[in-house]
Scaffold this active site. Structure first.
Site, PDB file in Angstrom:
ATOM      1  N   CYS A  34       0.834  -1.197   0.000  1.00 29.52           N
ATOM      2  CA  CYS A  34       0.000   0.000   0.000  1.00 29.52           C
ATOM      3  C   CYS A  34       0.867   1.245   0.000  1.00 29.52           C
ATOM      4  O   CYS A  34       2.020   1.211   0.421  1.00 29.52           O
ATOM      5  CB  CYS A  34      -0.878   0.017   1.233  1.00 29.52           C
ATOM      6  SG  CYS A  34      -1.948  -1.405   1.325  1.00 29.52           S
ATOM      7  N   GLY A  61       0.017   0.080  -4.990  1.00 32.41           N
ATOM      8  CA  GLY A  61      -1.292  -0.546  -4.832  1.00 32.41           C
ATOM      9  C   GLY A  61      -2.263  -0.036  -5.869  1.00 32.41           C
ATOM     10  O   GLY A  61      -2.394   1.176  -6.039  1.00 32.41           O
ATOM     11  N   ASN A 135      -0.165   1.000   5.819  1.00 30.79           N
ATOM     12  CA  ASN A 135       0.637   0.161   4.929  1.00 30.79           C
ATOM     13  C   ASN A 135       1.329  -0.881   5.803  1.00 30.79           C
ATOM     14  O   ASN A 135       2.012  -0.515   6.759  1.00 30.79           O
ATOM     15  CB  ASN A 135       1.675   1.021   4.203  1.00 30.79           C
ATOM     16  CG  ASN A 135       2.738   0.186   3.502  1.00 30.79           C
ATOM     17  OD1 ASN A 135       3.880   0.605   3.384  1.00 30.79           O
ATOM     18  ND2 ASN A 135       2.386  -0.989   3.033  1.00 30.79           N
ATOM     19  N   GLY A 136       1.161  -2.132   5.464  1.00 27.59           N
ATOM     20  CA  GLY A 136       1.826  -3.185   6.220  1.00 27.59           C
ATOM     21  C   GLY A 136       0.866  -4.301   6.557  1.00 27.59           C
ATOM     22  O   GLY A 136      -0.197  -4.424   5.945  1.00 27.59           O
ATOM     23  N   TYR A 276      12.258  -4.685  -5.468  1.00 25.28           N
ATOM     24  CA  TYR A 276      11.157  -4.558  -6.430  1.00 25.28           C
ATOM     25  C   TYR A 276      10.171  -3.437  -6.149  1.00 25.28           C
ATOM     26  O   TYR A 276       9.785  -2.704  -7.049  1.00 25.28           O
ATOM     27  CB  TYR A 276      10.405  -5.900  -6.497  1.00 25.28           C
ATOM     28  CG  TYR A 276       9.122  -5.819  -7.272  1.00 25.28           C
ATOM     29  CD1 TYR A 276       9.129  -5.818  -8.661  1.00 25.28           C
ATOM     30  CD2 TYR A 276       7.901  -5.721  -6.611  1.00 25.28           C
ATOM     31  CE1 TYR A 276       7.946  -5.718  -9.373  1.00 25.28           C
ATOM     32  CE2 TYR A 276       6.716  -5.616  -7.322  1.00 25.28           C
ATOM     33  CZ  TYR A 276       6.748  -5.626  -8.699  1.00 25.28           C
ATOM     34  OH  TYR A 276       5.597  -5.517  -9.402  1.00 25.28           O
TER      35      TYR A 276
HETATM   36  P1  AMP Z   1       6.067 -14.459 -10.940  1.00 24.86           P
HETATM   37  O1  AMP Z   1       7.376 -15.159 -10.726  1.00 24.86           O
HETATM   38  O2  AMP Z   1       5.328 -14.944 -12.147  1.00 24.86           O
HETATM   39  O3  AMP Z   1       5.208 -14.509  -9.706  1.00 24.86           O
HETATM   40  O4  AMP Z   1       6.360 -12.946 -11.237  1.00 24.86           O
HETATM   41  C1  AMP Z   1       7.478 -12.325 -10.718  1.00 24.86           C
HETATM   42  C2  AMP Z   1       7.616 -10.970 -11.367  1.00 24.86           C
HETATM   43  O5  AMP Z   1       6.601 -10.114 -10.879  1.00 24.86           O
HETATM   44  C3  AMP Z   1       8.960 -10.364 -11.017  1.00 24.86           C
HETATM   45  O6  AMP Z   1       9.649 -10.172 -12.204  1.00 24.86           O
HETATM   46  C4  AMP Z   1       8.648  -9.013 -10.404  1.00 24.86           C
HETATM   47  O7  AMP Z   1       9.042  -7.979 -11.268  1.00 24.86           O
HETATM   48  C5  AMP Z   1       7.163  -8.987 -10.247  1.00 24.86           C
HETATM   49  N1  AMP Z   1       6.814  -9.104  -8.838  1.00 24.86           N
HETATM   50  C6  AMP Z   1       7.520  -9.603  -7.824  1.00 24.86           C
HETATM   51  N2  AMP Z   1       6.831  -9.539  -6.674  1.00 24.86           N
HETATM   52  C7  AMP Z   1       5.674  -8.974  -6.949  1.00 24.86           C
HETATM   53  C8  AMP Z   1       4.544  -8.617  -6.173  1.00 24.86           C
HETATM   54  N3  AMP Z   1       4.485  -8.867  -4.864  1.00 24.86           N
HETATM   55  N4  AMP Z   1       3.522  -8.038  -6.833  1.00 24.86           N
HETATM   56  C9  AMP Z   1       3.549  -7.811  -8.163  1.00 24.86           C
HETATM   57  N5  AMP Z   1       4.576  -8.134  -8.936  1.00 24.86           N
HETATM   58  C10 AMP Z   1       5.630  -8.701  -8.348  1.00 24.86           C
END
Ligand code: AMP
Length: 490
Positions: A34, A61, A135-136, A276
């Site tokens: 968030c 978010g 957030n959290g 990320y």
């Molecule tokens: P996947 O391995 O298919 O779950 O997707 C991983 C990819 O999604 C990574 O390349 C990240 O850039 C992105 N990612 C990682 N963690 C998240 C998250 N919590 N929410 C949305 N995208 C994510």
């Protein structure tokens, strides 16, 4: 008010009105965290500034957005499902007049994606109206929730943020300051809060400092708090400092005042913010994140070198790490994938034919940069493993001769219970498979991850100051394991 929104006024004379609906939740990908925002400024359109602040925090978010504003007498708010720019327009902002505001963009960690869980939560209390943005994720939310219910407090949603709101509204203490201190003794886990009362804004950060929260100044007399510093620049505010772990900061028209600074026994900053979540132009612990992500790529190139012709990123989140990998290895960096920047969250479901195209909805390959080449594909993380395999295939279809996947974080083997929707054990590919098994699953020629030591080195900080839970299964606080939707009000 339309029939899929919540809005209202909280003061002595009004009750909170709202109607809810349950819009579709089409996105099954792990979500973002968030974003919270708060502002105190006389002579400024605080709702509008909050809108733009939230706009800069949209990456944290995309499920719902909301703004609550105080004019010193009452709190008005509006929240709805969708992106910030879908939720608000001039008509929705106009009634939100005042000199203090908080805003929130949400994805679900505890509580599913529905309007009842949208924030800020606004309630009327003995001390007057109260609005909370969180957030959290509280790790002891289940027992705190049980206590509230036993005390006869009704809850309308499944969100731990409503538990926080009710703990503050009805909790011990004669003043908001006392109530916040009591809350901090009881709460375990991750919380960055913006708390709006009739006459003050409070910014609160958990003693572990799990997620970021910073203070900025707007002109001579305006003050802003935001999850990330990128939101400050967007509205013309200057970065002042981070809110310290364990700090309660009160902000009024007279300026900020530190109410409490709980001694932090052990800070535990979330490493996933570094990998990320946070925007690369945000500052974490005094450094711009982009530089730290480039350093992750450099570490990765040293740890996992590769004989190749070109380095490309999975855009946009892995771009700085790919640049670092190229710099360190001497292999030229190029763009091999172009991402539709507007893909975001859509309420329009793809039909079956489009769904089968999968990642083609999101990425196109640049054949000229790939054909006949040995490619290093840098990604920031592999969570479920649903994204990288189709990307490897896309690169091969575009003519790549070899595809070597390099990941700028360690394997994610454990879920997060502290505010990141990281998927469950069975969903996490690195929990189920060995690295060789994952390589085969992706169809890559080789696969390597950055080590935890390398990742931490790239931050330049003391290893003991991080939460490494998703990599090691060791969390800084005790975890009461609950299902995300265990509290669902049906
Ligand atoms: P996947 O391995 O298919 O779950 O997707 C991983 C990819 O999604 C990574 O390349 C990240 O850039 C992105 N990612 C990682 N963690 C998240 C998250 N919590 N929410 C949305 N995208 C994510």
């Amino acid at each position: 008010m339309d029939d899929q929104s919540l809005s209202g006024v909280a003061d002595r004379n009004h009750t909170i009105a709202g109607e809810t609906d349950d819009p579709a939740t089409p996105d099954d990908k792990p979500g973002h965290e968030c974003g919270v925002f708060g502002i105190v400024a006389a002579d400024a359109d605080v709702a509008r500034l909050t809108f733009f602040g939230l706009y800069a925090l949209q990456h944290r978010g995309q499920e719902s957005a909301g703004i609550a504003v105080s004019n010193g007498r009452s709190i008005r708010y509006y929240k709805n499902m969708g992106l910030v720019a879908q939720v608000f327009d001039e008509e929705k902002l106009r009634p939100l007049s005042g000199y203090m505001a908080i805003g929130h963009t949400r994805y679900s960690t505890t509580g599913s994606s529905k309007l009842e869980n949208a924030q800020p939560f606004v309630v009327e209390s003995a001390l007057g109206p109260l609005a909370v943005g969180h957030n959290g994720n509280l790790t002891n939310a289940a027992s705190l929730r049980r206590e509230l219910l036993q005390r006869g407090v009704g809850l309308t949603s499944s969100s731990d943020s409503e538990v926080i709101t009710q703990m503050l509204a009805g909790g011990e203490g004669r003043t908001w300051e006392e109530k916040l201190k009591v809350f901090m003794v009881r709460a375990q886990g991750a919380y960055c809060l913006t708390v709006l009362t009739r006459d003050a804004l409070y910014a609160v950060r958990d003693p572990w400092g799990l997620h970021p929260l910073c203070l900025g100044q707007l002109g001579e007399q305006g003050w802003v708090v935001a999850s990330e510093s990128c939101a400050l620049g967007t509205i013309g505010a200057e970065f002042v400092r981070e809110i310290e772990p364990g700090e309660i900061l009160k902000i009024t028209l007279d300026g900020p005042q530190v109410i409490a600074r709980q001694p932090s026994l052990h800070t535990a900053a979330c490493l996933f913010e570094y990998i990320y979540f946070a925007r690369p132009d945000s500052m974490l612990h005094g450094k711009v994140l982009h530089a730290m992500r480039v350093a992750q790529g450099r570490e990765l190139a040293r740890e996992a070198p590769c004989d190749a012709d070109v380095v490309i990123a999975v855009p946009d989140s892995a771009t700085p790490a790919a640049i670092g990998y190229a710099q360190e290895s001497g292999i030229p960096y190029s763009e091999g994938l172009i991402k539709n920047r507007y893909i975001g969250r859509t309420f329009i479901q793809p039909d079956d034919r489009l769904r089968k195209l999968g990642i083609a909805l999101k990425f196109n390959a640049l054949t000229d940069n790939l054909a006949g080449k040995r490619v290093v594909l840098v990604d920031d993380s592999i969570v479920r493993g649903n994204t990288s395999g189709p990307i490897v295939r896309l690169l091969r279809e575009a003519g790549a001769r070899e595809v070597h996947v390099r990941v700028s974080s360690p394997p994610i083997r454990h879920p997060c219970f502290l505010g990141v929707d990281m998927a469950t054990y069975p969903e996490l590919i690195a929990h189920r498979l060995t690295i060789e098994g994952i390589r085969q699953h992706l169809g890559a020629d080789s696969l390597a991850y950055l080590s935890l030591e390398g990742l931490i080195r790239s931050t330049g900080r003391d290893p003991a100051t991080f939460c490494t839970g998703c990599f090691t299964g060791q969390y800084p606080v005790e975890i009461e394991v609950v299902d995300k939707e265990v509290f669902e009000v049906r």
